[in-house]
Write an enzyme that holds these catalytic residues in place. Sequence first.
Site, PDB file in Angstrom:
ATOM      1  N   GLY A  55      -0.434  -5.056  -7.462  1.00  0.00           N
ATOM      2  CA  GLY A  55       0.447  -5.347  -6.330  1.00  0.00           C
ATOM      3  C   GLY A  55       0.666  -6.821  -6.055  1.00  0.00           C
ATOM      4  N   GLU A 102      -7.202  -1.753 -15.056  1.00  0.00           N
ATOM      5  CA  GLU A 102      -6.415  -2.358 -13.991  1.00  0.00           C
ATOM      6  C   GLU A 102      -7.186  -3.524 -13.383  1.00  0.00           C
ATOM      7  OE1 GLU A 102      -3.411   0.799 -12.370  1.00  0.00           O
ATOM      8  OE2 GLU A 102      -5.219   0.827 -11.170  1.00  0.00           O
ATOM      9  N   GLY A 107       2.097   1.342 -10.192  1.00  0.00           N
ATOM     10  CA  GLY A 107       2.130   1.603  -8.758  1.00  0.00           C
ATOM     11  C   GLY A 107       3.544   1.468  -8.218  1.00  0.00           C
ATOM     12  N   HIS A 135     -10.037   4.690  -8.984  1.00  0.00           N
ATOM     13  CA  HIS A 135      -9.099   3.579  -8.776  1.00  0.00           C
ATOM     14  C   HIS A 135      -9.796   2.505  -7.934  1.00  0.00           C
ATOM     15  CE1 HIS A 135      -5.646   1.280  -7.436  1.00  0.00           C
ATOM     16  NE2 HIS A 135      -4.969   1.826  -8.424  1.00  0.00           N
ATOM     17  N   ASN A 185       1.501   6.016 -10.127  1.00  0.00           N
ATOM     18  CA  ASN A 185       0.580   6.270  -9.017  1.00  0.00           C
ATOM     19  C   ASN A 185       1.307   5.899  -7.730  1.00  0.00           C
ATOM     20  OD1 ASN A 185      -1.449   6.309  -7.127  1.00  0.00           O
ATOM     21  ND2 ASN A 185      -2.641   4.626  -8.031  1.00  0.00           N
ATOM     22  N   LYS A 198       0.268   6.199  -4.782  1.00  0.00           N
ATOM     23  CA  LYS A 198      -0.668   5.765  -3.724  1.00  0.00           C
ATOM     24  C   LYS A 198      -0.293   6.465  -2.410  1.00  0.00           C
ATOM     25  CE  LYS A 198      -1.409   1.581  -6.348  1.00  0.00           C
ATOM     26  NZ  LYS A 198      -1.774   0.184  -6.368  1.00  0.00           N
ATOM     27  N   SER A 223       0.934  -4.562 -11.696  1.00  0.00           N
ATOM     28  CA  SER A 223       2.211  -5.288 -11.685  1.00  0.00           C
ATOM     29  C   SER A 223       3.066  -5.049 -12.935  1.00  0.00           C
ATOM     30  CB  SER A 223       1.973  -6.786 -11.460  1.00  0.00           C
ATOM     31  OG  SER A 223       1.367  -7.008 -10.193  1.00  0.00           O
ATOM     32  N   GLU A 226      -8.846   0.856  -5.536  1.00  0.00           N
ATOM     33  CA  GLU A 226      -8.639   0.998  -4.090  1.00  0.00           C
ATOM     34  C   GLU A 226      -9.599   2.034  -3.509  1.00  0.00           C
ATOM     35  OE1 GLU A 226      -4.409   1.600  -4.352  1.00  0.00           O
ATOM     36  OE2 GLU A 226      -4.189  -0.500  -4.953  1.00  0.00           O
TER      37      GLU A 226
HETATM   38  P1  13P Z   1       1.148  -1.977  -9.006  1.00  0.00           P
HETATM   39  O1  13P Z   1       1.936  -1.497 -10.207  1.00  0.00           O
HETATM   40  O2  13P Z   1       1.886  -1.775  -7.716  1.00  0.00           O
HETATM   41  O3  13P Z   1       0.627  -3.356  -9.214  1.00  0.00           O
HETATM   42  O4  13P Z   1      -0.134  -1.009  -8.884  1.00  0.00           O
HETATM   43  C1  13P Z   1      -0.921  -0.789  -9.998  1.00  0.00           C
HETATM   44  C2  13P Z   1      -1.879   0.293  -9.701  1.00  0.00           C
HETATM   45  O5  13P Z   1      -2.837   0.101  -8.964  1.00  0.00           O
HETATM   46  C3  13P Z   1      -1.623   1.616 -10.298  1.00  0.00           C
HETATM   47  O6  13P Z   1      -2.712   2.466 -10.139  1.00  0.00           O
END
Ligand code: 13P
Length: 252
Positions: A173, A167, A233, A97, A13, A15, A212, A99
Site C-alpha cells: 500500500g 509481501e 491489494g 497476512h 486480496n 482486504k 504495490s 496485517e
Molecule cells: P497492495 O497491492 O495494496 O500494496 O497490497 C498488497 C497486499 O497486501 C496483498 O495482500
Amino acid sequence: MSAQKARKLAAGNWKMNGIKASLAEATALAEMFPEPKVDILLCPPATLVAPMAAALFGSKVDVGGQDCHMKASGAHTGDISAEMLVDAGADYVILGHSERRADHGETDHIVAEKTIAATMAGLAPVVCVGETLEQREAGETLGVIRKQLSASLPDAVDLEKLVIAYEPVWAIGTGKIPTLEQIAEVHDDMRATLVDRYGDGANGIPLLYGGSVKPGNAAEIFATSNVDGALVGGASLKAADFSGIVKALEEA
Ligand code: 13P
C-alpha cells in the site's frame, strides 16, 4: 531454473473493502477472461465469499477467504472456520497476512496451525511472509523469510495446493517496491528453502510477489526469477486495473 514449472496465479486480496455492489467488478473480471491462461483468484471480505462464489459460479475466477480459524468449530466469536469457507464456495484462503500478524498478533505457530486446518478442509492455503523495513535495513531479510517459512508451514502440506506469497511489509500500500534483484534474491531463496524441506515437488509451488503491484509494473515483476504471480491489494478492487495484471501474467 525450476525442474517443474509452478502454476501461475493472479490473486486479489480485497482486504476490508467491498459490499454487494462491488460484485459487479468480480463478474466483469470473469467476463474479460472466459478462458484464462493463468489461475485467477479473488479474496473478498468474509461477508462476500458466498455471494461472490455464487456470482462467479461457472466462471474461471476462483474465490478465497482472507483468514480462517485453526479450529474446526466452537466458541470463537467472530471467527470463521476453514470448513465454513468451503461451504461458502471458497477454494483458497490467505493465511498469515502481515496485517493479521500485526492487527491480531498472529504468530508463525498460529499460521502453521491454520495452514493445517485449511489443508484438512481441502482449501488451498496462500501463506504470506515478508520482512519489515527495519529488518531489511538491518540486512536480515533472508533470515527473517527463512524463519517465517520454516515456522509458518507444517511438515504435512499438500504440495499440489500450497501457495506462498512474499509481501515485504514496507511495500504494501505504499507504492514502493523492492528492486527486481531484491525480489529475485528472496524468491530464489524461498524456492531453495522449500525444495530443501519438501523435495522436488516444491518446484511446483506458486511463489507470488505482493506489495504495490500495479498494471504498470506487473510485467517486469513477472519476468523476475521464481515469481509465479502476484497477490494484489488495491489494484485488485477494479476489474479495469486487475485485468491488466492478469494479462501481464498471461504474457509472462
Ligand atoms: P497492495 O497491492 O495494496 O500494496 O497490497 C498488497 C497486499 O497486501 C496483498 O495482500
